[in-house]
Design a protein around this motif. Structure first.
Motif, mmCIF file in Angstrom:
data_model
loop_
_atom_site.group_PDB
_atom_site.id
_atom_site.type_symbol
_atom_site.label_atom_id
_atom_site.label_comp_id
_atom_site.label_asym_id
_atom_site.label_seq_id
_atom_site.Cartn_x
_atom_site.Cartn_y
_atom_site.Cartn_z
ATOM 1 N N ILE A 186 -45.805 -53.392 43.415
ATOM 2 C CA ILE A 186 -46.267 -53.076 44.776
ATOM 3 C C ILE A 186 -46.610 -51.582 44.796
ATOM 4 O O ILE A 186 -46.292 -50.840 43.862
ATOM 5 N N SER A 187 -47.211 -51.142 45.927
ATOM 6 C CA SER A 187 -47.674 -49.755 45.966
ATOM 7 C C SER A 187 -46.845 -48.844 46.871
ATOM 8 O O SER A 187 -47.160 -47.666 46.978
ATOM 9 N N GLY A 188 -45.805 -49.356 47.516
ATOM 10 C CA GLY A 188 -45.020 -48.488 48.392
ATOM 11 C C GLY A 188 -43.788 -49.193 48.920
ATOM 12 O O GLY A 188 -43.627 -50.405 48.732
ATOM 13 N N ALA A 190 -42.665 -50.077 51.938
ATOM 14 C CA ALA A 190 -42.774 -51.167 52.916
ATOM 15 C C ALA A 190 -43.136 -52.469 52.205
ATOM 16 O O ALA A 190 -42.576 -53.539 52.485
ATOM 17 N N LYS A 191 -44.061 -52.394 51.255
ATOM 18 C CA LYS A 191 -44.446 -53.590 50.510
ATOM 19 C C LYS A 191 -43.310 -54.042 49.577
ATOM 20 O O LYS A 191 -43.143 -55.237 49.323
ATOM 21 N N ALA A 192 -42.511 -53.074 49.098
ATOM 22 C CA ALA A 192 -41.343 -53.438 48.278
ATOM 23 C C ALA A 192 -40.384 -54.287 49.090
ATOM 24 O O ALA A 192 -39.853 -55.300 48.605
ATOM 25 N N ASN A 253 -60.677 -59.988 41.535
ATOM 26 C CA ASN A 253 -61.244 -58.795 40.903
ATOM 27 C C ASN A 253 -61.000 -57.568 41.771
ATOM 28 O O ASN A 253 -61.816 -56.657 41.816
ATOM 29 N N ASP A 254 -59.856 -57.556 42.487
ATOM 30 C CA ASP A 254 -59.563 -56.400 43.340
ATOM 31 C C ASP A 254 -59.551 -55.133 42.488
ATOM 32 O O ASP A 254 -58.913 -55.072 41.446
ATOM 33 N N GLY A 255 -60.271 -54.133 42.930
ATOM 34 C CA GLY A 255 -60.282 -52.847 42.236
ATOM 35 C C GLY A 255 -61.238 -52.777 41.055
ATOM 36 O O GLY A 255 -61.273 -51.757 40.367
HETATM 37 N N1 LIG Z 1 -59.603 -67.114 42.786
HETATM 38 C C1 LIG Z 1 -59.212 -67.702 43.924
HETATM 39 O O1 LIG Z 1 -59.309 -68.931 44.081
HETATM 40 C C2 LIG Z 1 -58.642 -66.826 44.981
HETATM 41 C C3 LIG Z 1 -57.759 -67.381 45.927
HETATM 42 C C4 LIG Z 1 -57.196 -66.537 46.852
HETATM 43 C C5 LIG Z 1 -57.538 -65.188 46.884
HETATM 44 N N2 LIG Z 1 -58.418 -64.713 46.001
HETATM 45 C C6 LIG Z 1 -58.776 -63.284 45.994
HETATM 46 O O2 LIG Z 1 -57.569 -62.623 45.674
HETATM 47 C C7 LIG Z 1 -57.537 -61.351 46.290
HETATM 48 C C8 LIG Z 1 -56.236 -61.201 47.042
HETATM 49 O O3 LIG Z 1 -56.178 -62.154 48.094
HETATM 50 P P1 LIG Z 1 -54.965 -62.079 49.123
HETATM 51 O O4 LIG Z 1 -55.261 -63.023 50.222
HETATM 52 O O5 LIG Z 1 -53.667 -62.193 48.411
HETATM 53 O O6 LIG Z 1 -55.178 -60.593 49.647
HETATM 54 P P2 LIG Z 1 -54.136 -59.512 50.201
HETATM 55 O O7 LIG Z 1 -53.145 -60.198 51.071
HETATM 56 O O8 LIG Z 1 -54.958 -58.422 50.771
HETATM 57 O O9 LIG Z 1 -53.384 -59.000 48.906
HETATM 58 C C9 LIG Z 1 -53.973 -58.251 47.894
HETATM 59 C C10 LIG Z 1 -52.845 -57.460 47.255
HETATM 60 O O10 LIG Z 1 -53.269 -56.944 46.005
HETATM 61 C C11 LIG Z 1 -52.555 -55.728 45.816
HETATM 62 N N3 LIG Z 1 -53.133 -54.913 44.761
HETATM 63 C C12 LIG Z 1 -54.365 -54.320 44.724
HETATM 64 N N4 LIG Z 1 -54.500 -53.632 43.584
HETATM 65 C C13 LIG Z 1 -53.350 -53.800 42.882
HETATM 66 C C14 LIG Z 1 -52.884 -53.336 41.612
HETATM 67 N N5 LIG Z 1 -53.625 -52.540 40.834
HETATM 68 N N6 LIG Z 1 -51.650 -53.723 41.202
HETATM 69 C C15 LIG Z 1 -50.895 -54.515 41.965
HETATM 70 N N7 LIG Z 1 -51.275 -54.977 43.177
HETATM 71 C C16 LIG Z 1 -52.502 -54.614 43.621
HETATM 72 C C17 LIG Z 1 -52.623 -55.094 47.208
HETATM 73 O O11 LIG Z 1 -51.615 -54.152 47.471
HETATM 74 P P3 LIG Z 1 -51.708 -52.594 47.060
HETATM 75 O O12 LIG Z 1 -53.162 -52.211 47.055
HETATM 76 O O13 LIG Z 1 -50.906 -51.882 48.073
HETATM 77 O O14 LIG Z 1 -51.099 -52.591 45.714
HETATM 78 C C18 LIG Z 1 -52.408 -56.294 48.098
HETATM 79 O O15 LIG Z 1 -51.019 -56.451 48.411
HETATM 80 C C19 LIG Z 1 -58.802 -61.273 47.150
HETATM 81 O O16 LIG Z 1 -59.801 -60.600 46.428
HETATM 82 C C20 LIG Z 1 -59.186 -62.725 47.336
HETATM 83 O O17 LIG Z 1 -60.563 -62.888 47.599
HETATM 84 C C21 LIG Z 1 -58.983 -65.489 45.037
#
Ligand SMILES: NC(=O)c1ccc[n+]([C@@H]2O[C@H](COP(=O)([O-])OP(=O)(O)OC[C@H]3O[C@@H](n4cnc5c(N)ncnc54)[C@H](OP(=O)(O)O)[C@@H]3O)[C@@H](O)[C@H]2O)c1
Length: 340
Positions: A186-188, A190-192, A253-255
């Motif tokens: 996690i990044s902080g 609150a998320k922890a 592909n976040d980031g």
């Molecule tokens: N492939 C699929 O079928 C599928 C299904 C569901 C969701 N998704 C995709 O998955 C992503 C997340 O969806 P979600 O609903 O879970 O979104 P979300 O609730 O916004 O969660 C994304 C999390 O990723 C964390 N994160 C970002 N960079 C990180 C890193 N380098 N290391 C660790 N954690 C990191 C963020 O927290 P911090 O930035 O604070 O670390 C955040 O908590 C989206 O892009 C969504 O489109 C894909």
């Protein structure tokens, strides 16, 4: 009925609240009176499209894949669902215009699942995209398990990247229920706290500490399975902490959408990468997820809300645009729409 629709892709202002007739479910379909609609990143990404105001695949599209409510009518040849059943739905708008941001929606019966009595509509509307994606990610290892149940992951170490995210939250809950030792980044603080509330045994702040060392300290024999949201940032970390023959399940592909693979490092550990996209995962994986999630629900293993690590953010149906914006802006927790 009140229905939210859009006819062109674009920012949340393309969403319109309109009145539409309630239609009869076709053969093999059920009509659901939607109580709560769940919003996921995929919903705003579909609505935004390439941002150029392109026409939608149907004249009007109602957004949102996930939701929960009560069956209000069934079409011919629907045998396993009845009027009055409390249900959750998944992939409601996949290749159809029938998302859940409306009072009634008709769906193929196979995408409608009974909610056990103890599970709320809030839980039901939070399951589809996050829990089914998490289930797939947790069941792709060469050595199994292919299905989740208590004990299925006993002896395994699972690393969930981003444990305060919606998918991360579901992955922690399912992995913990199935008996894994669960680590998460996690990044902080609150998320922890949220990831701990979800059930993670060990929480690592990837911004403040040396994540690889911290993970090796608590899992000296290595990680068996990684549930990965940000592979371009975490690729080297994963290689450093996994054990031989581990699997890395990549669902986002976040980031960054590209990453490099060092052949030798990956070869030495016999690593396996499995990409995950719910829309193309196939019927067998969807059915397995539905069955195992239903089992977990029955065990009370998938609670939502701040105390369970997933704060809820509620919007009325008329404010669906704001709900989409909240998800797009990275709301921590789950964005829900009260429909009826
Ligand atoms: N492939 C699929 O079928 C599928 C299904 C569901 C969701 N998704 C995709 O998955 C992503 C997340 O969806 P979600 O609903 O879970 O979104 P979300 O609730 O916004 O969660 C994304 C999390 O990723 C964390 N994160 C970002 N960079 C990180 C890193 N380098 N290391 C660790 N954690 C990191 C963020 O927290 P911090 O930035 O604070 O670390 C955040 O908590 C989206 O892009 C969504 O489109 C894909």
């Amino acid at each position: 009925m009140r229905s939210v629709v859009y006819s062109r892709t674009g920012d949340p202002s393309v969403l319109r609240l309109v009145d539409r007739d309630v239609t009869e479910p076709g053969p093999g379909e059920a009509r659901v009176r939607v109580a709560v609609s769940g919003v996921n990143p995929t919903d705003w990404k579909s609505r935004l499209g390439s941002g150029d105001g392109a026409a939608t695949p149907f004249p009007e599209v109602t957004p949102n894949q996930d939701g929960a409510g009560v069956i209000d009518a069934v079409g011919e040849r629907v045998e396993n669902l009845s009027v009055g059943d409390r249900v959750w739905v998944y992939l409601a708008g996949h290749q159809r215009p029938t998302g859940t941001a409306q009072e009634y929606t008709n769906l193929p019966a196979g995408r409608v699942v009974r909610l056990p009595g103890s599970a709320s509509f809030d839980i039901g509307a939070s399951l589809g995209v996050p829990a089914m994606t998490a289930h797939r990610a947790l069941t792709v290892s060469e050595d199994g398990p292919k299905r989740l149940h208590p004990g299925a992951l006993t002896g395994k170490v699972v690393l969930v990247a981003g444990g305060a995210g919606a998918v991360g939250h579901a992955a922690i809950q399912l992995a913990r229920w199935a008996g894994a030792t669960v680590l998460t980044t996690i990044s902080g603080p609150a998320k922890a706290a949220l990831a701990t509330a979800a059930g993670a045994h060990h929480v690592i702040n990837y911004r403040d500490e040396d994540a690889a060392n911290a993970i090796k300290n608590v899992a000296p024999d290595g990680v068996d399975l990684v549930v990965e949201v940000a592979i371009s940032a975490n690729s080297q970390l994963n290689i450093d902490v996994v054990k031989p023959r581990a699997s890395i399940a990549i669902y986002a592909n976040d980031g960054g959408s590209e990453f490099k693979l060092d052949v030798r490092q990956n070869m030495i550990k016999n690593l396996r990468y499995q990409f995950v996209l719910l829309y193309t995962v196939g019927d067998a994986a969807l059915t397995a997820a539905v069955e195992d999630i239903t089992l977990a629900l029955g065990d009370g293993a998938l609670p939502v809300g701040e105390n369970a690590g997933l704060p809820l953010h509620r919007f009325p149906l008329a404010n669906t645009a704001q709900a989409h914006q909240a998800v797009q802006d990275g709301a921590v927790g789950k964005v829900l729409i009260d429909v009826s």
